[in-house]
Design an enzyme around this catalytic site. Sequence first.
Site, mmCIF file in Angstrom:
data_model
loop_
_atom_site.group_PDB
_atom_site.id
_atom_site.type_symbol
_atom_site.label_atom_id
_atom_site.label_comp_id
_atom_site.label_asym_id
_atom_site.label_seq_id
_atom_site.Cartn_x
_atom_site.Cartn_y
_atom_site.Cartn_z
ATOM 1 N N THR A 192 0.833 -1.187 0.000
ATOM 2 C CA THR A 192 0.000 0.000 0.000
ATOM 3 C C THR A 192 0.876 1.249 0.000
ATOM 4 O O THR A 192 2.096 1.168 0.194
ATOM 5 C CB THR A 192 -0.911 0.024 1.236
ATOM 6 O OG1 THR A 192 -0.079 0.060 2.414
ATOM 7 C CG2 THR A 192 -1.796 -1.213 1.292
ATOM 8 N N GLU A 337 -5.561 -4.022 -1.770
ATOM 9 C CA GLU A 337 -6.034 -5.240 -1.109
ATOM 10 C C GLU A 337 -7.032 -6.035 -1.946
ATOM 11 O O GLU A 337 -7.426 -7.138 -1.566
ATOM 12 C CB GLU A 337 -6.679 -4.871 0.239
ATOM 13 C CG GLU A 337 -5.714 -4.318 1.265
ATOM 14 C CD GLU A 337 -5.502 -2.806 1.185
ATOM 15 O OE1 GLU A 337 -4.987 -2.224 2.151
ATOM 16 O OE2 GLU A 337 -5.862 -2.207 0.144
ATOM 17 N N LYS A 444 -17.583 15.821 9.972
ATOM 18 C CA LYS A 444 -18.689 15.610 10.906
ATOM 19 C C LYS A 444 -19.076 16.951 11.514
ATOM 20 O O LYS A 444 -18.425 17.471 12.410
ATOM 21 C CB LYS A 444 -18.272 14.604 11.983
ATOM 22 C CG LYS A 444 -17.939 13.236 11.387
ATOM 23 C CD LYS A 444 -17.402 12.253 12.404
ATOM 24 C CE LYS A 444 -17.046 10.929 11.749
ATOM 25 N NZ LYS A 444 -16.453 9.956 12.685
ATOM 26 N N TRP A 449 -22.900 14.041 8.727
ATOM 27 C CA TRP A 449 -21.741 13.844 7.858
ATOM 28 C C TRP A 449 -21.870 14.665 6.585
ATOM 29 O O TRP A 449 -22.931 14.731 5.965
ATOM 30 C CB TRP A 449 -21.605 12.371 7.484
ATOM 31 C CG TRP A 449 -21.090 11.504 8.600
ATOM 32 C CD1 TRP A 449 -20.848 11.879 9.885
ATOM 33 C CD2 TRP A 449 -20.771 10.119 8.520
ATOM 34 N NE1 TRP A 449 -20.397 10.827 10.617
ATOM 35 C CE2 TRP A 449 -20.332 9.717 9.804
ATOM 36 C CE3 TRP A 449 -20.803 9.174 7.514
ATOM 37 C CZ2 TRP A 449 -19.936 8.417 10.091
ATOM 38 C CZ3 TRP A 449 -20.408 7.868 7.786
ATOM 39 C CH2 TRP A 449 -19.976 7.497 9.070
#
Length: 552
Positions: A192, A337, A444, A449
């Site tokens: 990654t 992944e 937030k 959100w």
Amino acid sequence: MTSPLYGQMMEVPLLASSLLSHASRHFGDIEIVSRRIEGDIHRYTYRDCEKRAKQLAQALIALGVEQGERIGTLAWNGYRHLECYYGVPGMGAVCHTINPRLFPDQIAFIIDHANDSYVFFDMTFWQLVENIAPLCPNVKGWIALGDEGCMAQFRADMSVPVQSYETLIGAQDGDFEWPELDERQAPILCYTSGTTGNPKGALYSHRSTVLHAYAAALPDAMSASSSDAILPVVPMFHVNAWGIPHAAPLAGAKLVLPGKDLDGKSLYDLMEAEGVTFSAGVPTVWLGLLSYMKSEGVRFSTLKRTVIGGSACPPAMLRMFEDEYGVDVIHAWGMTEMSPLGPLARLNHRQKQRPLEDQRRSLEKQGHTLFGVDMKVVGEDGRDLPWDGKSFGNLHVRGHCVIDRYFRREELPLVDGWFPTGDVATIDADGFMQITDRSKDVIKSGGEWISSIDLENIAVSHPQVAEAVCIACAHPKWTERPLIVAVLKPGATVTREELLAHFQGKVAKWWIPDDVVFATELPHTATGKLQKVRLREAYRDYVLPGAVESDA
């Protein structure tokens, strides 16, 4: 005696080497074209590629490399790197593609963590190799992807012993049969980007790699075919170039590899010269290409479609490709992944009957998942959320192309058998997924959100904005409020007030950013994504207009 429950089919393992063998046998004269580090254009065929990949396999065996050993690469998109993609796993070792854009300390960590025994590198990275070699004591040898003549220009400046790739494989004849390996063995290792903490390794299997290539080539994915000329701008050191080096030989497509020059002019010239029909890359690359084309007044003559991923494709970019240049944009999402492809935005028959604007809104999402990857969104309580296009939560995935753990790490990242991606998303009734944020990037505000991606897309839809990022700033009343950091196009004169007015009517009023600041450039990660971590740190103490008054 075989079980009556079993089918009576040949036991032929799914191996990466079989993809190249298929192309060599059935599409042997199809070209692989590379812009070399040396500056010229190199041409050969799939048949040539397989022979040289076999020479590499023989050379590794002669060096004493055993099955399962990791062999690193620090290289651009080119034919020698492609040979590593197949020669290394073909003989049973693991090709570990390393991102040279990472920090040197991270690269050294990755090489050490993978325990690479040899590292192949393009000559543009000789100084990097010189710097990191002392930090990589387990590497037995460094091999430059070039011939002796090309190495001569820098060999005197290097203290690290280096071998020539061409000399190494030139000692072999290519008379080699790919071994029949267990398809569960590993052919490729990718790490990654390491935006938080050290990079983590994803170790794929031959089986998952071949199945991913099949899925990537499907009509509702990249739609790769033998009539295509494919140019992957996405680097081969970044998650297998999204599977293109495997999907192209599977389909028998011409492959065009751009090397290190990824500026707008270089890409455009190569696409036109080689009749490229399909390409793939991150938004920042296309930003440079589109800017060049607009300034020069040129158009594509052969390009029909492109995949855009790595980060969200701004709707303005999607519409420019389609409306001004007649190129279909396939919006995609994936992860290291996941091998990496997940969903891609391709409309089904029913969606194509809808009004044009509804179709475009669907295409702006990341799309419908490929076979091999299932997905769901879950709430904070861990329960599945409805597929209504409105309920957003944490995105989880699973499938035969998804890791179950990271390389050389004991802890299991799975939650009830699903991999938590770290993204916040919605899924609509059509099964189209849309990323609304990374879980760490969502804003937030007052317990609700706000999607930073939606606000970024609106900002870059302004005709004078080249690039924009939205981050959360602390607020004494609302906890967090959005701040836009924008880079303007050359000669632009838009003001803060004008850009904020651009949000009116496009989102709920309470979503509209509290402020705008202008920057000359934005930081990006090694894979081209906007680096919000650095921006949040830079604006950690930024005081939003009205924030002090709200505290009174």
